[in-house]
Design an enzyme around this catalytic site. Structure first.
Site, short mmCIF file in Angstrom:
data_model
loop_
_atom_site.label_atom_id
_atom_site.label_comp_id
_atom_site.label_asym_id
_atom_site.label_seq_id
_atom_site.Cartn_x
_atom_site.Cartn_y
_atom_site.Cartn_z
N SER A 217 0.00 0.69 -11.26
CA SER A 217 -0.62 -0.13 -10.32
C SER A 217 -2.30 -0.20 -10.62
CB SER A 217 -0.48 0.55 -8.81
OG SER A 217 -1.22 -0.10 -7.88
N TYR A 230 -0.09 7.27 -1.89
CA TYR A 230 0.44 6.35 -3.04
C TYR A 230 -0.23 6.08 -4.37
CZ TYR A 230 1.59 1.74 -4.82
OH TYR A 230 2.02 0.53 -5.48
#
Ligand code: NAD
Ligand code: MG
Length: 325
Positions: A217, A230
């Protein structure tokens, strides 16, 4: 509005407009890809506030994300390969599944059991095109299930050449004080532990030329403050990718990562964004919009494609120009 109407609404290009998923096989195999302006290829207006119970169904999102159902064309780049994609029922994983299948691969899809309707949608589409799709639902936070999943995918596909560790858990919280021990644990187990268990079980089954692709990400390098847990896992996924690539280069197995920016997927409507923030999602990218899963399919195909035999230990972004990775 129906699913297909929603999906149609996402297309701006004349070639794609009005094409339904049922018409996909012909389109997927023939013709040229229309040139399009990345700024206007998909709508840039803010998304309407919406929230679904985790893990959220793609078919109930407004608009329904575009995973390339009507647009991805294959050209045999992965003919005869055997691929397992976690989180392949929806979003970015589904885009990889559609692209892999249309490039000639047999594909196994893992997903959480309550996502069966999304999994059936993609299986129906691809089986209708004559592709082999194996559905293996189950909870990736369970170590034993991770091992069983690799064994089943290997058995039912007749081998394993490509593993895409794509499933993830993401819950936005404004403060560390709001992150429960349960959330922290689940985020780690889903995003990091499962990748470790699956990869460890898969490597002994893989032959030289195999490829592992992890979904990282922009948060791997540029964390959002409300994604503390996360983002920590996404940084870990990036480093795991680089270290493992060094370790198993000697086996002829390549390991790479795709690092998306804001992409319109179920993750975002299942708690991925703070309440009341959906209208901002993706608006601040230089392209002025969020991405759609279909726009990442080519990256996954390229990283699986044996043509790119010298590419390992790298991460490739798709973030609309933020420059994060
Ligand atoms: P998605 O909701 O479509 O996919 C996530 C999938 O994870 C779910 O479909 C589900 O099948 C799977 N999953 C979660 N917990 C599971 C469990 N316990 N057992 C089995 N499966 C489980 O959303 P997506 O955005 O396409 O996410 C795919 C990947 O992309 C994730 O790794 C995510 O972190 C990454 N990513 C997404 C964005 C974005 O903006 N959407 C940005 C960067 C990275
Ligand atoms: Mg899903």
């Amino acid at each position: 509005m129906t699913d297909q109407t929603n999906r149609r609404d996402l297309f701006k290009g004349a070639a794609a407009a009005g094409v339904t998923a049922a018409a996909a096989p012909a389109l997927a195999q023939a013709g040229t890809v229309p040139v399009s302006d990345p700024k206007t290829k998909y709508p840039s207006q803010p998304f309407a506030e919406q929230r679904q119970k985790w893990p959220a169904l793609q078919r109930e999102m407004k608009p329904v994300p575009d995973c390339g159902e009507a647009s991805y064309r294959g050209s045999g780049r992965l003919a005869g390969r055997k691929a397992l994609v976690t989180g392949g029922d929806s979003g970015i994983g589904r885009a990889a599944v559609i692209a892999f299948a249309r490039e000639g691969a047999d594909v196994a899809i893992n997903y959480y059991p309550t996502e069966e309707p999304d999994a059936q949608d993609v299986a129906r589409l691809l089986r209708g095109e004559g592709r082999k799709v194996v559905l293996i639902p189950g909870d990736l936070t369970d170590e034993k299930f991770c091992r069983d999943l690799i064994g089943r995918a290997n058995r039912e596909l007749g081998g394993l050449d490509i593993l895409v560790n794509n499933a993830a858990y993401q819950q936005s919280k404004a403060s560390i004080m709001e992150i429960s021990a349960e959330q922290f644990d689940r985020t780690m187990k889903t995003n990091l532990y499962a990748m470790f268990h699956l990869t460890k079980a898969a490597i002994p089954l893989m032959k030289p030329g195999a490829a592992i692709i992890n979904t990282a990400s922009v948060n791997s390098v540029s964390p959002e403050k409300e994604l503390l847990d996360y983002a920590t896992t996404k940084a870990g996924i990036l480093i795991f990718t680089k270290a493992l690539a060094k370790q198993i280069a000697s086996k002829g197995i390549r390991v790479n990562a795709v690092a998306p920016g804001p992409i319109w997927t179920p993750l975002q409507v299942a708690g991925g964004q703070l309440p009341g923030e959906m209208d901002k999602f993706g608006q601040d990218t230089p392209l002025g919009r969020a991405g759609q899963p279909a726009e990442l399919a080519g990256l996954y195909v390229s990283l699986a494609d044996p043509t790119n035999s010298f590419t390992t230990g790298s991460a490739f972004g798709a973030n609309g120009g933020t420059g994060a990775i």
